[in-house]
Design an enzyme around this catalytic site. Structure first.
Site, short mmCIF file in Angstrom:
data_model
loop_
_atom_site.label_atom_id
_atom_site.label_comp_id
_atom_site.label_asym_id
_atom_site.label_seq_id
_atom_site.Cartn_x
_atom_site.Cartn_y
_atom_site.Cartn_z
N LEU A 1 -20.81 3.98 16.56
CA LEU A 1 -20.11 4.08 15.28
C LEU A 1 -20.76 2.98 14.43
O LEU A 1 -21.45 2.00 14.79
CB LEU A 1 -18.67 3.40 15.55
CG LEU A 1 -17.78 3.95 16.37
CD1 LEU A 1 -16.55 3.51 16.86
CD2 LEU A 1 -17.44 5.49 15.70
N HIS B 1 6.39 -1.54 -1.33
CA HIS B 1 7.13 -0.07 -1.50
C HIS B 1 7.33 0.53 -2.82
O HIS B 1 7.23 -0.13 -3.75
CB HIS B 1 8.67 -0.24 -1.06
CG HIS B 1 9.72 1.02 -1.01
ND1 HIS B 1 9.77 1.78 -0.07
CD2 HIS B 1 10.66 1.18 -2.09
CE1 HIS B 1 10.39 2.80 -0.63
NE2 HIS B 1 11.10 2.30 -1.86
#
Length: 507
Positions: free
Chosen positions: A360, A485
């Site tokens: 990676l 939110h």
């Protein structure tokens, strides 16, 4: 510094050598057969994510640093023919798929005459690559890293020779050598890649036209990403995988099953538990691919226009001169290192794909930084359990830490918390509700052991999990952090609520 170099060259021509003090580090100038010579504290061989990051960090720490790169551009496989160009195609092919399919229509966006301009799509990809590779050259200049273009070979414990494409040689005398040469495509025995109709991941990023039918050998990360690109652009894609699941090694099996179902719904076909026996070219130019069950059985022939070989990558160590300095490879072709990334030769280090661990880019970057910090006297440390993995399809898949299968095998008691994106308000509003968040917490201590996300933006969300695990957070710790939110990351909080308290709020 220049006067010291001139003096060293002068003495070398006379067959003499003197020790030179370079920024507090002793190097030795010796006579050489090459016309050009450089003296350095740290010489990095390879300029991929691990190599170029290590070179910059070394320079920032005060080392006189050289980076040797065999290719014309910096950035290695990742920037030139890997992570970066593939993400450009994944993103743009997804836009085309949304516009060309029913997605836009379902959102009240009615368009007609949508056409694919593959040449322009490839040009956008190439532009991104050029900008980023050029950016590394700028960073080298900014940080005073010397870039040497040529194939780097280790010709001594403190010497690297760079051979240019014209045969010219430069010798770098250096206190430390850092091998960061990355990896190369693993060839498939009996199938010769021509990068036109039988392609590796490199060729799959530059096809001149969309094939009618494509077969992909391997349904791991690279296979499903590139298979998704060409399926979205119009090809019929079949992925043949030896293993019994999609997503490669390390993926949680529950996530893999859900992921497979979503990809099949998109149009990808899978032949799992199946091995490829060979491929032959027909008179009409098409390819016949012979397959059979992995456990053995009746042979079958599949046909395609393009065959993509994605069976993994192997460390690139050929012609580096390792044996000449006594460095032996392990049984998987990797360079053994200690916890300071030193090889059996103390002055020679190695990081990234050439050593053990996941191949990676971000793992190589971390290793590069802590390796050169170790050279400067620091104490290297990396927790490989906190290195995340991402599959950049749509939806994305991302994970960090242990899978449920690993915890069962190790006998670790655990709790599971899940939250589907179908119950997340942001996912609902953007009509992108496939997938879920799955959290694994220790049954006794509540410490987060693993996080597995299947959904849009999973690759961004997983970093919150990596941060939490790096600092030893409990599932309750995350559950009690206020999340904005409406955001999809609220699903991550809810899954931690479920793991810690046994129940989420909104599901």
């Amino acid at each position: 510094m220049q006067s010291w170099t001139v003096l060293c060259r002068s003495l070398a021509k006379r067959g003499q050598g003197i020790p030179c003090k370079l920024q507090g580090v002793t190097t030795v100038c010796v006579r050489t057969y090459a016309d050009a010579r450089i003296d350095a504290d740290v010489t990095v061989v390879g300029s991929g994510p691990g190599g170029y990051v290590a070179a910059i960090k070394a320079a920032q720490l005060g080392f006189k640093t050289v980076c040797v790169e065999k290719n014309a551009t910096l950035g290695g496989t990742c920037l030139n023919v890997g992570c970066i160009p593939s993400k450009a195609l994944l993103n743009n092919s997804h836009y085309y798929h949304m516009a060309h399919g029913k997605d836009f229509e379902s959102r009240g966006i009615e368009v007609t005459g949508v056409k694919l301009n593959l040449e322009k799509m490839m040009a956008q990809k190439s532009g991104a690559v050029k900008a980023l590779t050029g950016g590394i050259a700028h960073l080298f200049k900014q940080n005073k890293v010397t870039h040497v273009n040529g194939f780097g070979t280790i010709t001594g414990a403190n010497e690297v020779t760079a051979t240019g494409s014209d045969g010219s040689k430069q010798v770098i005398n250096t206190k430390h050598i850092l091998i960061a040469t990355g990896s190369e495509v693993t060839p498939f025995p009996g199938i010769e890649i021509d990068e036109e109709t039988i392609v590796s991941s490199t060729g799959a990023l530059s096809l001149q036209k969309v094939p009618e039918e494509m077969i992909v050998i391997g349904a791991g990360v690279i296979g499903v990403e590139l298979g998704s690109v060409w399926q979205r652009l119009g090809a019929k894609v079949t992925l043949v995988e030896f293993l019994g699941h999609v997503g490669g090694m390390g993926i949680d099996m529950e996530i893999s099953k859900n992921f497979t179902r979503i990809l099949q719904k998109q149009g990808l076909k899978f032949r799992l538990g199946t091995k490829v026996m060979g491929a032959t070219r027909r008179a009409d130019g098409k390819l016949d691919v012979a397959v059979e069950a992995a456990a053995g059985g009746k042979a079958e022939t599949l046909s395609c226009d393009v065959l993509l070989v994605c069976i993994g990558r192997r460390p690139f160590t050929e012609n580096l001169g390792l044996h000449s300095v006594g460095i032996q490879l392990d049984n998987r072709g990797r360079i053994p290192v200690n916890n300071r990334f030193q090889t059996t030769v103390p002055s020679i280090y190695a990081i990234g794909d050439v050593i053990a661990g996941p191949m990676l880019a971000h793992k190589a970057e971390d290793e590069g930084i802590i390796c050169v910090e170790g050279m400067a006297g620091g104490t290297p440390h990396i927790d490989y359990n906190c290195v995340p993995s991402v599959i950049y399809t749509h939806p994305e898949v991302a994970w960090v830490g242990k899978t449920e299968e690993q915890l069962k095998e190790e006998g670790v008691p655990y709790n599971v918390g899940k939250f589907p994106f179908a119950a997340n308000s942001r996912a609902k509003t953007i009509a992108d509700t496939d997938g879920l968040v799955k959290i694994l917490g220790h049954k006794d201590t509540d410490r987060m052991l693993g996080a597995h996300i299947l959904g849009s933006g999973a690759g961004e969300m997983i970093n919150e999990a990596a941060l939490a695990m790096e600092y030893g957070a409990s599932c309750e710790d995350v559950a009690r952090v206020c999340h904005a939110h409406p955001t999809v990351s609220e699903a991550f909080r809810e899954a931690n609520l479920a793991a810690s308290f046994g129940k989420a709020i909104n599901f």
